[in-house]
Design a protein around this motif. Structure first.
Motif, short mmCIF file in Angstrom:
data_model
loop_
_atom_site.label_atom_id
_atom_site.label_comp_id
_atom_site.label_asym_id
_atom_site.label_seq_id
_atom_site.Cartn_x
_atom_site.Cartn_y
_atom_site.Cartn_z
N LYS A 89 0.86 -1.17 0.00
CA LYS A 89 0.00 0.00 0.00
C LYS A 89 0.90 1.22 0.00
CE LYS A 89 -3.70 2.53 0.74
NZ LYS A 89 -4.55 2.85 -0.40
N TRP A 90 0.81 2.04 -1.08
CA TRP A 90 1.61 3.26 -1.12
C TRP A 90 1.08 4.20 -0.05
CZ3 TRP A 90 5.96 5.40 -2.19
CH2 TRP A 90 6.07 6.79 -2.11
N ALA A 91 1.95 4.61 0.84
CA ALA A 91 1.61 5.54 1.92
C ALA A 91 2.85 6.38 2.19
CB ALA A 91 1.17 4.76 3.16
N GLY A 92 3.01 7.44 1.41
CA GLY A 92 4.21 8.26 1.51
C GLY A 92 4.28 9.10 2.78
N PHE A 93 3.12 9.51 3.27
CA PHE A 93 3.07 10.36 4.47
C PHE A 93 2.58 9.56 5.67
CE2 PHE A 93 2.40 13.48 1.00
CZ PHE A 93 3.48 14.31 1.25
N ALA A 94 2.97 10.01 6.86
CA ALA A 94 2.56 9.33 8.10
C ALA A 94 1.04 9.22 8.20
CB ALA A 94 3.13 10.06 9.31
N THR A 95 0.33 10.25 7.78
CA THR A 95 -1.14 10.20 7.84
C THR A 95 -1.69 9.09 6.95
OG1 THR A 95 -1.22 11.95 6.15
CG2 THR A 95 -1.47 12.63 8.46
N VAL A 118 4.10 -4.96 7.66
CA VAL A 118 5.40 -4.30 7.66
C VAL A 118 5.17 -2.84 7.28
CG1 VAL A 118 7.72 -4.27 6.67
CG2 VAL A 118 6.52 -6.46 6.96
N LEU A 119 5.60 -1.93 8.15
CA LEU A 119 5.36 -0.50 7.95
C LEU A 119 6.68 0.27 7.92
CD1 LEU A 119 2.58 -0.15 10.68
CD2 LEU A 119 2.23 -0.43 8.21
N GLY A 120 6.65 1.41 7.23
CA GLY A 120 7.82 2.27 7.22
C GLY A 120 7.48 3.62 6.62
N GLY A 121 8.36 4.57 6.81
CA GLY A 121 8.15 5.90 6.24
C GLY A 121 8.93 6.96 7.00
N GLY A 122 8.65 8.20 6.63
CA GLY A 122 9.27 9.33 7.31
C GLY A 122 9.90 10.35 6.39
N ALA A 123 10.49 9.88 5.29
CA ALA A 123 11.23 10.80 4.42
C ALA A 123 10.30 11.83 3.78
CB ALA A 123 11.99 10.02 3.35
N TRP A 124 9.12 11.41 3.33
CA TRP A 124 8.21 12.36 2.69
C TRP A 124 7.73 13.40 3.69
CZ3 TRP A 124 4.70 11.86 -1.92
CH2 TRP A 124 5.37 11.26 -2.99
N ASP A 125 7.44 12.98 4.90
CA ASP A 125 7.02 13.95 5.92
C ASP A 125 8.12 14.97 6.15
OD1 ASP A 125 4.34 12.96 6.96
OD2 ASP A 125 5.56 11.14 7.14
N ASN A 137 3.82 19.59 14.64
CA ASN A 137 2.79 19.14 15.58
C ASN A 137 1.85 18.14 14.91
OD1 ASN A 137 1.46 19.26 18.18
ND2 ASN A 137 -0.20 20.32 17.11
N ASP A 138 1.48 18.41 13.67
CA ASP A 138 0.62 17.48 12.92
C ASP A 138 1.30 16.12 12.78
OD1 ASP A 138 -1.29 19.47 12.63
OD2 ASP A 138 -0.77 19.89 10.52
N LEU A 139 2.61 16.12 12.51
CA LEU A 139 3.35 14.87 12.39
C LEU A 139 3.37 14.13 13.72
CD1 LEU A 139 5.01 12.85 10.80
CD2 LEU A 139 7.04 14.22 11.29
N LYS A 140 3.57 14.85 14.80
CA LYS A 140 3.57 14.21 16.12
C LYS A 140 2.22 13.56 16.39
CE LYS A 140 4.17 15.04 21.07
NZ LYS A 140 3.36 13.88 21.33
N GLN A 141 1.14 14.24 16.05
CA GLN A 141 -0.20 13.67 16.22
C GLN A 141 -0.40 12.43 15.36
OE1 GLN A 141 -3.16 16.75 15.68
NE2 GLN A 141 -2.35 17.98 17.35
N ALA A 142 0.11 12.47 14.13
CA ALA A 142 0.00 11.31 13.24
C ALA A 142 0.78 10.12 13.80
CB ALA A 142 0.50 11.65 11.84
N VAL A 143 1.97 10.38 14.32
CA VAL A 143 2.78 9.30 14.89
C VAL A 143 2.09 8.72 16.14
CG1 VAL A 143 4.99 8.77 16.02
CG2 VAL A 143 4.94 10.12 13.91
N ASP A 144 1.49 9.57 16.96
CA ASP A 144 0.74 9.08 18.12
C ASP A 144 -0.43 8.21 17.69
OD1 ASP A 144 2.47 10.44 19.81
OD2 ASP A 144 1.09 12.12 20.18
N ALA A 145 -1.16 8.64 16.64
CA ALA A 145 -2.28 7.85 16.13
C ALA A 145 -1.79 6.53 15.56
CB ALA A 145 -3.03 8.65 15.06
N LEU A 146 -0.64 6.57 14.89
CA LEU A 146 -0.06 5.35 14.34
C LEU A 146 0.28 4.36 15.46
CD1 LEU A 146 0.92 3.80 11.87
CD2 LEU A 146 3.09 5.04 12.06
N ALA A 147 0.88 4.86 16.53
CA ALA A 147 1.22 3.99 17.67
C ALA A 147 -0.03 3.35 18.25
CB ALA A 147 1.97 4.79 18.73
#
Length: 184
Positions: A89-95, A118-125, A137-147
């Motif tokens: 699944k293409w998912a370039g951004f954390a969201t 298997v998940l990964g990412g970060g460079a596009w963000d 802050n938006d990225l932090k919220q996305a990472v919290d939601a991901l966790a």
């Protein structure tokens, strides 16, 4: 060399060493993963890992250059022997990774859930959405939601792997902008 491609690997170790790292051949992987679904979601580094895994399962042309195939798209392949389904699944951004994992947690039937995620990412963000305090802050919220979503998957007995991005080779990045924003 496997499938005509040289790969990095470990030398065989004596059984007494208790080392479990070894190159798995197509036959043994097919035996252990028969009928399973492996799901990858992330950016281009994750896509490269997906193609590498497919080649390890005997899909020798996975990831081969094809000018007619877009890079930023979903891919699904199934092995000829063993019926192993490998999805990307293409998912370039954390969201987008959050959305992909949310969709998996929402599946009702255990049979619909993948056997490994298997998940990964970060460079596009970092490249496109990390310039302001609001974006950070938006990225932090996305990472919290991901966790939170990863914990839900694990509670549903779905193993999850987050792969750490490889080292960024800053001088090899194709533009000055990328060298400044996503450098090591």
């Amino acid at each position: 060399a496997q499938n005509g491609v040289s790969v990095w690997g470990w030398k065989d170790q004596a059984a007494s060493s208790h080392c479990r790292f070894k190159q798995r051949d197509v036959k043994s992987l097919t035996k252990y993963l028969q009928g399973r679904t492996i799901y990858f979601a992330g950016d281009s580094i994750t896509r490269y890992l997906y193609h590498s895994f497919c080649r390890q399962l005997g899909i020798s042309d996975s990831g081969a250059y094809d000018a007619h195939v877009g890079k930023h798209q979903d891919i699904t392949q199934t092995t000829a022997n063993g019926g192993i389904t490998i999805k990307f699944k293409w998912a370039g951004f954390a969201t987008e990774v959050v959305d992909a994992v949310s969709n998996l947690t929402a599946l009702d039937s255990p049979q619909d859930k993948p056997d490994l995620v298997v998940l990964g990412g970060g460079a596009w963000d970092k490249l496109w959405r990390y310039g302001t305090d609001e974006e950070k802050n938006d990225l932090k919220q996305a990472v919290d939601a991901l966790a939170t979503n990863i914990k839900q998957l694990k509670q549903q007995k779905v193993p999850v792997v987050w792969h750490t991005p490889t080292t960024i080779n800053t001088p090899a990045l194709p533009s000055e902008e990328k060298q400044q924003l996503i450098n090591e």
